[in-house]
Design an enzyme around this catalytic site. Sequence first.
Site, PDB file in Angstrom:
ATOM      1  CB  CYS A 196      -1.992   0.921   7.616  1.00 20.32           C
ATOM      2  SG  CYS A 196      -3.482   0.703   6.614  1.00 20.32           S
ATOM      3  CG  HIS A 203      -6.002   1.738  -0.698  1.00 25.10           C
ATOM      4  ND1 HIS A 203      -4.826   2.333  -1.123  1.00 25.10           N
ATOM      5  CD2 HIS A 203      -5.628   0.776   0.199  1.00 25.10           C
ATOM      6  CE1 HIS A 203      -3.798   1.747  -0.518  1.00 25.10           C
ATOM      7  NE2 HIS A 203      -4.265   0.805   0.283  1.00 25.10           N
ATOM      8  CB  CYS A 241      -0.912   0.023   1.222  1.00 27.66           C
ATOM      9  SG  CYS A 241      -1.764  -1.526   1.542  1.00 27.66           S
TER      10      CYS A 241
END
Length: 387
Positions: free
Chosen positions: A373, A343, A91
């Site tokens: 995160c 995302h 991520c």
Amino acid sequence: MEQVVIVDAIRTPMGRSKGGAFRNVRAEDLSAHLMRSLLARNPALEAAALDDIYWGCVQQTLEQGFNIARNAALLAEVPHSVPAVTVNRLCGSSMQALHDAARMIMTGDAQACLVGGVEHMGHVPMSHGVDFHPGLSRNVAKAAGMMGLTAEMLARMHGISREMQDAFAARSHARAWAATQSGAFKNEIIPTGGHDADGVLKQFNYDEVIRPETTVEALATLRPAFDPVNGTVTAGTSSALSDGAAAMLVMSESRAHELGLKPRARVRSMAVVGCNPSIMGYGPVPASKLALKKAGLSASDIGVFEMNEAFAAQILPCIKDLGLMEQIDEKINLNGGAIALGHPLGCSGARISTTLLNLMERKDVQFGLATMCIGLGQGIATVFERV
């Protein structure tokens, strides 16, 4: 040591992954479009003067495989002499791309870089080809590889109720829609070609993932998505699935001044940390604290935060433990976040940093912090300072 500055930052609209605007547009094209756009917006910098391109992408297979950074650069007609590398910290990939470029500039090994990232989650789903080593279960809970269950764990540990999650998710959509309506995203979104519901080719200049009709009452009717018996995390309080790219022009401050380019912000500090994979969503807390320590700042010095909203159940414990619960509406994700915008894994680090820069300018604050995160237990953070 050279000062690292952000000269420009842009993104595509966020397209819905399921039959959305970019269903017929490849990830390389989204990336190349932004590379071309950054160079066109900053003509004082010749493309041949770029030292490197750092591009984040998580699922590096199919159209996103074989070094998508280089493929996109070739599509964008960046001179062949300019190298390009694809970066993967899950991520945090495009924020890691920024960190990699920043360190090259700090040491004098580069003067100008393009950084960014992309993920087409409609063409290459997050779960495509995933094959965890069976031996991992000796050291790490199997559920640690299931992001929704790690969010459930955080919610239970920190007393985050279903009602709190629903309220935060509704806020994300409301703020993202308000930003769209007010034109707050206009400075960062580059109109991008795609197809509407009827298959007609058109230019999109808005995020199609936002659901302006979202209410707490509607969210309360959704069933738990990951723990059907005892869970509180729903699809509505999780980050949306979307396709998109984001990009930044990063330079040494001295080179920017030589070329007459006005820096928008400095990279004040950077941090990346590891944490327990079972609570991977907690990574922004130690990452932010480390970045603040490196910058010689405290959370109270930061005027605006951009914290990636993987899940409402994940971001709320981070906000709580950074001591920011009373300042959510003044400082945190003022234009909404990933619950509303989605995302796209390799894109999000550059996306939230781009939004942060615009918010810092609009709110006229000196310092901003972007943090995320990272699946399997990491956190990444960057402190920016207005120039």
